[in-house]
Design a protein around this motif. Sequence first.
Motif, short mmCIF file in Angstrom:
data_model
loop_
_atom_site.label_atom_id
_atom_site.label_comp_id
_atom_site.label_asym_id
_atom_site.label_seq_id
_atom_site.Cartn_x
_atom_site.Cartn_y
_atom_site.Cartn_z
N ALA A 12 27.78 35.16 79.14
CA ALA A 12 26.34 35.40 79.02
C ALA A 12 25.69 34.33 78.15
O ALA A 12 24.65 33.76 78.52
CB ALA A 12 26.09 36.79 78.45
N GLU A 13 26.30 34.05 77.01
CA GLU A 13 25.75 33.04 76.11
C GLU A 13 25.76 31.65 76.74
O GLU A 13 24.78 30.91 76.66
CB GLU A 13 26.57 33.00 74.82
N LEU A 14 26.87 31.30 77.39
CA LEU A 14 27.01 29.95 77.95
C LEU A 14 26.14 29.72 79.18
O LEU A 14 25.71 28.60 79.44
CB LEU A 14 28.47 29.65 78.27
N ARG A 15 25.85 30.76 79.94
CA ARG A 15 24.92 30.59 81.06
C ARG A 15 23.54 30.21 80.54
O ARG A 15 22.87 29.32 81.08
CB ARG A 15 24.86 31.86 81.91
N ARG A 16 23.10 30.88 79.48
CA ARG A 16 21.80 30.54 78.87
C ARG A 16 21.83 29.12 78.32
O ARG A 16 20.91 28.34 78.54
CB ARG A 16 21.46 31.52 77.75
N LYS A 20 19.63 25.54 79.47
CA LYS A 20 18.88 24.69 78.54
C LYS A 20 19.39 23.25 78.57
O LYS A 20 18.61 22.31 78.55
CB LYS A 20 18.98 25.25 77.11
N LEU A 21 20.70 23.09 78.63
CA LEU A 21 21.28 21.75 78.67
C LEU A 21 20.87 21.00 79.94
O LEU A 21 20.60 19.80 79.90
CB LEU A 21 22.81 21.82 78.58
N ALA A 22 20.84 21.72 81.06
CA ALA A 22 20.46 21.09 82.33
C ALA A 22 19.03 20.56 82.27
O ALA A 22 18.73 19.48 82.80
CB ALA A 22 20.61 22.08 83.47
N THR A 23 18.16 21.29 81.60
CA THR A 23 16.77 20.86 81.46
C THR A 23 16.64 19.71 80.47
O THR A 23 15.90 18.76 80.69
CB THR A 23 15.89 22.05 80.99
N ALA A 55 22.71 25.95 87.28
CA ALA A 55 22.59 24.89 86.29
C ALA A 55 23.88 24.08 86.10
O ALA A 55 24.00 23.33 85.13
CB ALA A 55 22.14 25.48 84.95
N GLU A 56 24.86 24.23 87.01
CA GLU A 56 26.08 23.43 86.90
C GLU A 56 25.72 21.95 86.96
O GLU A 56 24.82 21.55 87.71
CB GLU A 56 27.05 23.76 88.04
N ILE A 57 26.44 21.15 86.19
CA ILE A 57 26.19 19.72 86.20
C ILE A 57 26.49 19.18 87.60
O ILE A 57 27.48 19.57 88.23
CB ILE A 57 27.00 19.00 85.10
N ASP A 58 25.63 18.33 88.09
CA ASP A 58 25.75 17.79 89.45
C ASP A 58 26.94 16.83 89.53
O ASP A 58 26.98 15.82 88.84
CB ASP A 58 24.45 17.05 89.80
N TYR A 159 28.47 19.62 80.61
CA TYR A 159 27.61 19.06 79.57
C TYR A 159 28.39 19.13 78.26
O TYR A 159 29.13 20.08 78.02
CB TYR A 159 26.32 19.87 79.44
N ALA A 160 28.21 18.13 77.40
CA ALA A 160 28.91 18.13 76.11
C ALA A 160 28.61 19.41 75.33
O ALA A 160 29.48 19.93 74.63
CB ALA A 160 28.53 16.90 75.31
#
Length: 191
Positions: A12-16, A20-23, A55-58, A159-160
């Motif tokens: 749950a935490e990491l999806r949020r 944010k990281l993707a944006t 939001a998975e990294i492309d 994402y790092a």
Amino acid sequence: MNPDPTKSDLRAELRRRRRKLATAAPHAAEAAAEHLVLEHLPAFACFSGYHAVGAEIDPSPLIRRLARTGAFFALPVCEEHEAPLVFRAWDERDIPQPDLFGVPAPPRHAPVLHPDLIVCPLLAFDRQGGRLGQGGGHFDRTIAELRAHKPVFVLGLAYAGQEVRSVPCEPHDQRLDAILTESGYIHVRKD
């Protein structure tokens, strides 16, 4: 706060966090692909990527880079809920068909391949190769099945900011061999 969060808490935490990281890091995928030193990878004749969901990294920039090696390229397909994923050859002339989860995938007539290198998505990773996935166990089952027959190198793409101190791992969880982020390449030391 719970000092040892459960996998559900972390998901749950990491999806949020990943949203944010993707944006915040729109060019992370390109930066990650540039950080890969091909000599860090074992020889591979076939590799798999994935179709980014949410939001998975492309993985597209990394896939293009790996494809230039001449290796065959496959995408994972979920054909049965509790079974390992099937890797089917991807031909950009094909029309993607949704798998059981609605993820675009190669059509059923595409040949089944057995990758030597798997690029996989994740919600969280740690420096010991721990990987937290979506929770269905599909990649763990699939990697375990492949590793029972041959060496398979698993490269987590993230994402790092998806790094955590420690991913809670169970005996069936398959460890990553390396992680690639927009900040660099992390080799996992095997003890």
